[in-house]
Design a protein around this motif. Structure first.
Motif, PDB file in Angstrom:
ATOM      1  N   PRO A  89       0.834  -1.208   0.000  1.00  0.00           N
ATOM      2  CA  PRO A  89       0.000   0.000   0.000  1.00  0.00           C
ATOM      3  C   PRO A  89       0.862   1.249   0.000  1.00  0.00           C
ATOM      4  CG  PRO A  89       0.085  -0.919   2.196  1.00  0.00           C
ATOM      5  CD  PRO A  89       0.973  -1.773   1.342  1.00  0.00           C
ATOM      6  N   LEU A  90       1.175   1.747  -1.196  1.00  0.00           N
ATOM      7  CA  LEU A  90       2.102   2.865  -1.294  1.00  0.00           C
ATOM      8  C   LEU A  90       1.433   4.047  -1.978  1.00  0.00           C
ATOM      9  CD1 LEU A  90       5.136   0.820  -2.641  1.00  0.00           C
ATOM     10  CD2 LEU A  90       4.679   1.430  -0.278  1.00  0.00           C
ATOM     11  N   LEU A 100       7.042   6.958   5.007  1.00  0.00           N
ATOM     12  CA  LEU A 100       7.368   6.155   6.193  1.00  0.00           C
ATOM     13  C   LEU A 100       7.028   6.918   7.472  1.00  0.00           C
ATOM     14  CD1 LEU A 100      10.668   4.393   5.120  1.00  0.00           C
ATOM     15  CD2 LEU A 100       8.376   3.445   5.265  1.00  0.00           C
ATOM     16  N   VAL A 101       7.242   8.221   7.459  1.00  0.00           N
ATOM     17  CA  VAL A 101       6.874   9.023   8.628  1.00  0.00           C
ATOM     18  C   VAL A 101       5.361   8.960   8.838  1.00  0.00           C
ATOM     19  CG1 VAL A 101       6.693  11.385   9.488  1.00  0.00           C
ATOM     20  CG2 VAL A 101       8.861  10.562   8.573  1.00  0.00           C
ATOM     21  N   PHE A 102       4.624   9.068   7.728  1.00  0.00           N
ATOM     22  CA  PHE A 102       3.159   8.981   7.825  1.00  0.00           C
ATOM     23  C   PHE A 102       2.732   7.633   8.401  1.00  0.00           C
ATOM     24  CE2 PHE A 102      -0.864   7.820   5.586  1.00  0.00           C
ATOM     25  CZ  PHE A 102      -1.698   8.700   6.259  1.00  0.00           C
ATOM     26  N   ALA A 103       3.343   6.550   7.879  1.00  0.00           N
ATOM     27  CA  ALA A 103       2.988   5.209   8.361  1.00  0.00           C
ATOM     28  C   ALA A 103       3.318   5.071   9.848  1.00  0.00           C
ATOM     29  CB  ALA A 103       3.723   4.146   7.553  1.00  0.00           C
ATOM     30  N   ALA A 104       4.463   5.627  10.245  1.00  0.00           N
ATOM     31  CA  ALA A 104       4.859   5.528  11.650  1.00  0.00           C
ATOM     32  C   ALA A 104       3.892   6.304  12.534  1.00  0.00           C
ATOM     33  CB  ALA A 104       6.284   6.056  11.815  1.00  0.00           C
ATOM     34  N   GLN A 143      10.032  -0.707  -4.299  1.00  0.00           N
ATOM     35  CA  GLN A 143       8.684  -0.465  -3.768  1.00  0.00           C
ATOM     36  C   GLN A 143       8.309  -1.547  -2.763  1.00  0.00           C
ATOM     37  OE1 GLN A 143       5.839   0.116  -6.905  1.00  0.00           O
ATOM     38  NE2 GLN A 143       6.792   2.020  -7.565  1.00  0.00           N
ATOM     39  N   GLN A 144       8.702  -2.795  -3.095  1.00  0.00           N
ATOM     40  CA  GLN A 144       8.427  -3.889  -2.171  1.00  0.00           C
ATOM     41  C   GLN A 144       9.140  -3.642  -0.833  1.00  0.00           C
ATOM     42  OE1 GLN A 144       6.367  -6.313  -3.002  1.00  0.00           O
ATOM     43  NE2 GLN A 144       6.594  -7.634  -1.226  1.00  0.00           N
ATOM     44  N   ARG A 145      10.372  -3.133  -0.925  1.00  0.00           N
ATOM     45  CA  ARG A 145      11.116  -2.863   0.309  1.00  0.00           C
ATOM     46  C   ARG A 145      10.465  -1.746   1.110  1.00  0.00           C
ATOM     47  NH1 ARG A 145      17.428  -2.571  -0.873  1.00  0.00           N
ATOM     48  NH2 ARG A 145      17.415  -3.496  -2.945  1.00  0.00           N
ATOM     49  N   VAL A 146       9.943  -0.729   0.405  1.00  0.00           N
ATOM     50  CA  VAL A 146       9.248   0.344   1.125  1.00  0.00           C
ATOM     51  C   VAL A 146       8.027  -0.245   1.838  1.00  0.00           C
ATOM     52  CG1 VAL A 146       8.057   2.553   0.930  1.00  0.00           C
ATOM     53  CG2 VAL A 146      10.019   2.091  -0.506  1.00  0.00           C
ATOM     54  N   GLY A 147       7.346  -1.185   1.136  1.00  0.00           N
ATOM     55  CA  GLY A 147       6.199  -1.849   1.745  1.00  0.00           C
ATOM     56  C   GLY A 147       6.585  -2.574   3.023  1.00  0.00           C
ATOM     57  N   ILE A 148       7.745  -3.253   2.985  1.00  0.00           N
ATOM     58  CA  ILE A 148       8.190  -3.965   4.183  1.00  0.00           C
ATOM     59  C   ILE A 148       8.578  -2.965   5.273  1.00  0.00           C
ATOM     60  CG2 ILE A 148       9.917  -5.554   5.107  1.00  0.00           C
ATOM     61  CD1 ILE A 148       9.974  -6.867   2.335  1.00  0.00           C
TER      62      ILE A 148
ATOM     63  N   GLN B  92      -5.054   0.285  -3.831  1.00  0.00           N
ATOM     64  CA  GLN B  92      -4.796  -0.683  -2.769  1.00  0.00           C
ATOM     65  C   GLN B  92      -4.091  -0.065  -1.577  1.00  0.00           C
ATOM     66  OE1 GLN B  92      -5.418  -4.112  -3.760  1.00  0.00           O
ATOM     67  NE2 GLN B  92      -4.999  -4.166  -5.922  1.00  0.00           N
ATOM     68  N   THR B  93      -4.261   1.233  -1.354  1.00  0.00           N
ATOM     69  CA  THR B  93      -3.647   1.841  -0.186  1.00  0.00           C
ATOM     70  C   THR B  93      -4.637   1.941   0.969  1.00  0.00           C
ATOM     71  OG1 THR B  93      -4.184   3.989  -1.123  1.00  0.00           O
ATOM     72  CG2 THR B  93      -1.954   3.230  -1.414  1.00  0.00           C
TER      73      THR B  93
END
Lengths: 246, 244
Positions: A89-90, A100-104, A143-148, B92-93
């Motif tokens: 979900p990016l 990443l700040v938003f997700a955190a 992108q996959q790494r950002v997801g992780i 899908q976000t």
């Protein structure tokens, strides 16, 4: 065992319309364990993971994360969870750092902890170089790494990864596997995958789903008892399909 | 949490080049219209001055401008609201929000307020343009204030309506057309006579447009916004599977 339970799912059942998609799935996970979720396409792996992550509520049964019930104390439970869905979900128009700040922040990381957590997640996922790039311009692997990174940035007790190594090149796969092993020391990890050697090299236990039902839930040693893991998997899934008890 | 989501939504809107284009185009249209009205007013000003009880500059220039603004916003807001939820689903976000430790109420309010912040910017810019009349003559500050308030309430109503349509579907275009169709329908109601007229937000805007602040109009807008935010919340909660 003395290590505490971090995730426990009891009798999860999900109906879509009148069709039963997931039937009576129970699983338990302790701190420091890595559980591999296996099964054919359409066996219900992603759906099960979504229920464990609280994105879908089961028709019956319940999930507890760190002793918080996901249907009653959802906020407390979800704060202990990190989830990488099948499609990461990016937000493509955000930079890696901002995202990443938003997700955190979404997962209630305090402003004081934020810089350390961000730096650690980026370092673990190999994103230190691309912090100010737009996510939309990154390659699939990045992108996959950002997801992780998004799933582990708040250092959750339970990390749920839905096919984390899909679309990565061999070096990246190796890096991600090392990361999962590292995560397995401090948190509990569930990962779903089609790659049996991934389960073999990473997981302590395996759970095999077929048509929404659990047909195997035990340690890898048990799976190894008769044969190598691949033939065990095929034996288990075909026996189930033919209606013979495994 | 609401602030976090609202700020993110606001930033994302501003990160898109299309937002800047729209803002620039809007300012251009309003400036054009403003100058055209000003021109007209200056032409007839001499004749108006001879008649008693002549309409002032504010009501001849600012009120029609607010009216145009209200119609343009009706067309425009669905384009902003379509991305709030429908696009998140398509990209899908949405799952990031639904697995985060935040309640559905916070998601709905965060998205609504984030968009409202952007709309407020448009409205304030337009309000400043109205105040530019003060350079040449006396302005009726009360009338401008009631117009700005009216447009703002109308914009908030359309935003709540659009948000609901955005929650119903995963196709942003469908969400935009749905919201637009309903807003147009509500506008059409204004032309009908009978009880259904009171359902139209534009009817309630008319009084504010002419400088009259009725508490019943304010209550109507409050109910309209509350109802659609409530429906959105209900829909999202149900989709998450009942509880919460």
């Amino acid at each position: 065992m003395s290590t505490p339970l971090t995730l426990s799912a009891q009798h999860l059942t999900l109906f879509r319309g009148r069709r039963c998609v997931i039937e009576d799935v129970s699983l338990e996970l302790r701190r420091g364990e890595v559980l591999g979720l296996l099964g054919h396409n359409g066996a219900g792996k992603s759906t099960t993971l979504q229920m464990l992550a609280g994105a879908l509520l089961p028709t019956s049964g319940h999930v507890e994360v760190c002793d918080f019930d996901l249907s009653r104390q959802a906020d407390l439970g979800k704060a202990c969870l990190g989830f990488l869905p099948e499609h990461p979900p990016l937000y493509r128009d955000m930079t890696v750092d901002n995202f990443l700040v938003f997700a955190a922040r979404l997962h209630r990381v305090s402003a004081a902890q934020l810089p350390d957590f961000l730096a650690l997640a980026k370092q673990r996922c190999g994103l230190s170089e691309v912090g100010d790039k737009l996510i939309g311009t990154l390659s699939k692997g990045y992108q996959q790494r950002v997801g992780i990174a998004q799933a582990i940035i708040h250092q959750p007790a339970v990390v749920i990864l839905d096919e984390p190594t899909v679309g990565l090149d061999p070096t990246q796969i190796r890096d991600i596997r090392n990361l999962i092993r590292e995560l397995g020391n401090s948190s509990s990890v569930i990962l779903s995958t089609h790659l049996l050697n991934e389960v073999e090299s990473l997981c302590d236990r395996a759970l095999i789903l077929q048509n929404g039902k659990v047909i195997f839930n035990d340690t890898l040693a048990e799976m190894h008892r008769h044969n190598d893991i691949e033939s065990s998997f095929i034996r288990l899934t075909t026996m189930q399909a033919e209606g013979v008890a495994p | 949490m609401i602030r976090l989501l609202a700020r993110k939504e606001f930033r994302c809107l501003f990160a898109a080049p299309s937002t800047w284009w729209m803002l620039a185009l809007l300012q251009f249209i309003f400036a054009w219209f403003f100058l055209a009205r000003l021109d007209d007013y200056l032409l007839v000003q001499a004749q108006l001055a001879q008649s008693g009880n002549a309409p002032g500059a504010t009501i001849s220039i600012a009120a029609p401008l607010a009216n145009v603004l209200s119609i343009v916003l009706m067309m425009l807001i669905p384009l902003f609201t379509m991305r709030l939820i429908a696009e998140e689903r398509r990209n899908q976000t949405w799952i990031l929000l639904s697995t985060a430790p935040i309640s559905s109420l916070h998601i709905v309010l965060g998205k609504f307020l984030g968009l409202l912040a952007l709309l407020s910017l448009i409205i304030v810019a337009c309000g400043l343009m109205m105040c530019a009349i003060a350079l040449g003559t006396h302005v009726d500050v009360g009338l401008i204030a009631s117009n700005v308030l009216g447009v703002w309430l109308l914009a908030a109503s359309y935003a709540a309506l659009g948000l609901y349509f955005s929650a119903l579907t995963r196709q942003p275009i469908v969400a935009a057309f749905g919201a637009l169709a309903v807003s147009l329908g509500l506008w059409m109601l204004e032309m009908s006579n009978g009880m259904v007229r009171v359902l139209s937000p534009t009817v309630h805007f008319q009084a504010l447009n002419s400088g009259l602040i009725n508490s019943s109009d304010l209550v109507y807008f409050g109910l309209f916004i509350g109802a659609f935010l409530g429906l959105t919340l209900y829909h999202i909660r149900r989709e998450r599977g009942g509880a919460r």
